[in-house]
Design a protein around this motif. Structure first.
Motif, short mmCIF file in Angstrom:
data_model
loop_
_atom_site.label_atom_id
_atom_site.label_comp_id
_atom_site.label_asym_id
_atom_site.label_seq_id
_atom_site.Cartn_x
_atom_site.Cartn_y
_atom_site.Cartn_z
N ALA A 29 13.38 -42.34 98.51
CA ALA A 29 14.54 -41.50 98.18
C ALA A 29 14.18 -40.37 97.23
O ALA A 29 14.93 -39.41 97.09
CB ALA A 29 15.64 -42.36 97.57
N VAL A 30 13.03 -40.47 96.57
CA VAL A 30 12.57 -39.41 95.67
C VAL A 30 11.14 -39.03 96.08
O VAL A 30 10.30 -39.89 96.31
CB VAL A 30 12.62 -39.85 94.19
N ASN A 31 10.91 -37.73 96.19
CA ASN A 31 9.59 -37.22 96.54
C ASN A 31 9.52 -35.76 96.10
O ASN A 31 10.53 -35.19 95.67
CB ASN A 31 9.33 -37.39 98.04
N PRO A 32 8.35 -35.12 96.18
CA PRO A 32 8.25 -33.74 95.71
C PRO A 32 9.18 -32.75 96.41
O PRO A 32 9.56 -31.74 95.80
CB PRO A 32 6.78 -33.38 95.97
N ASN A 33 9.58 -33.02 97.63
CA ASN A 33 10.48 -32.09 98.32
C ASN A 33 11.90 -32.09 97.75
O ASN A 33 12.61 -31.10 97.87
CB ASN A 33 10.55 -32.39 99.82
N ASN A 34 12.32 -33.20 97.14
CA ASN A 34 13.69 -33.26 96.61
C ASN A 34 13.74 -33.60 95.12
O ASN A 34 14.81 -33.67 94.54
CB ASN A 34 14.54 -34.25 97.40
N GLY A 35 12.59 -33.81 94.51
CA GLY A 35 12.57 -34.24 93.12
C GLY A 35 12.20 -33.13 92.15
O GLY A 35 11.64 -32.10 92.52
#
Length: 132
Positions: A24-30
């Motif tokens: 649910a969290v990664n560099p694209n959305n974090g």
């Protein structure tokens, strides 16, 4: 590359994206946040980041920065990272936030940003509101 001015940083975060792609969290959305106001101040005015809606967190188990890694590594494994709510028992978000200088990746639909200079007043107001 723009943020760190380094092709190695770009490669590193592309690898982090691959490792966290199904999370649910990664560099694209974090967004990266630090438990150290001093570290955060290197990027501008330090502030408290308060995720407002549907928050998810990830951090390195060693409690260090995302980049650069202490050993200069550009590749990581999923075992190096803690994902809040999935890796229960390894370490808690509270442990990461209480550490001296841990960087935490945060994904949320909305954020409230409070300048660090107002932290004390905010915490007191929350305590008197029975929220903390």
């Amino acid at each position: 590359e723009e943020t760190y001015g380094s092709p190695q940083a770009l490669e590193f975060f592309q690898n982090v994206q691959i490792v966290l792609e199904k999370e649910a969290v990664n560099p694209n959305n974090g967004h990266l946040a630090s438990s150290s106001a001093k570290d955060a101040g290197q990027w501008g005015v330090a502030g408290s980041i308060w995720p407002v809606n549907d928050a998810h967190y990830s951090w390195f188990q060693d409690g260090k920065l995302f980049y650069p890694r202490p050993n200069g590594a550009t590749y990581i494994s999923r075992d190096d990272l803690i994902v809040d709510g999935k890796d229960c028992g390894r370490e808690s978000l509270e442990d990461a936030l209480r550490s001296k200088s841990c960087e935490v990746m945060v994904a949320s639909k909305e954020f409230l940003v409070v300048p660090a200079g107002l932290d004390k007043e905010l915490i007191e107001a929350l305590k008197s509101s029975f929220l903390v």
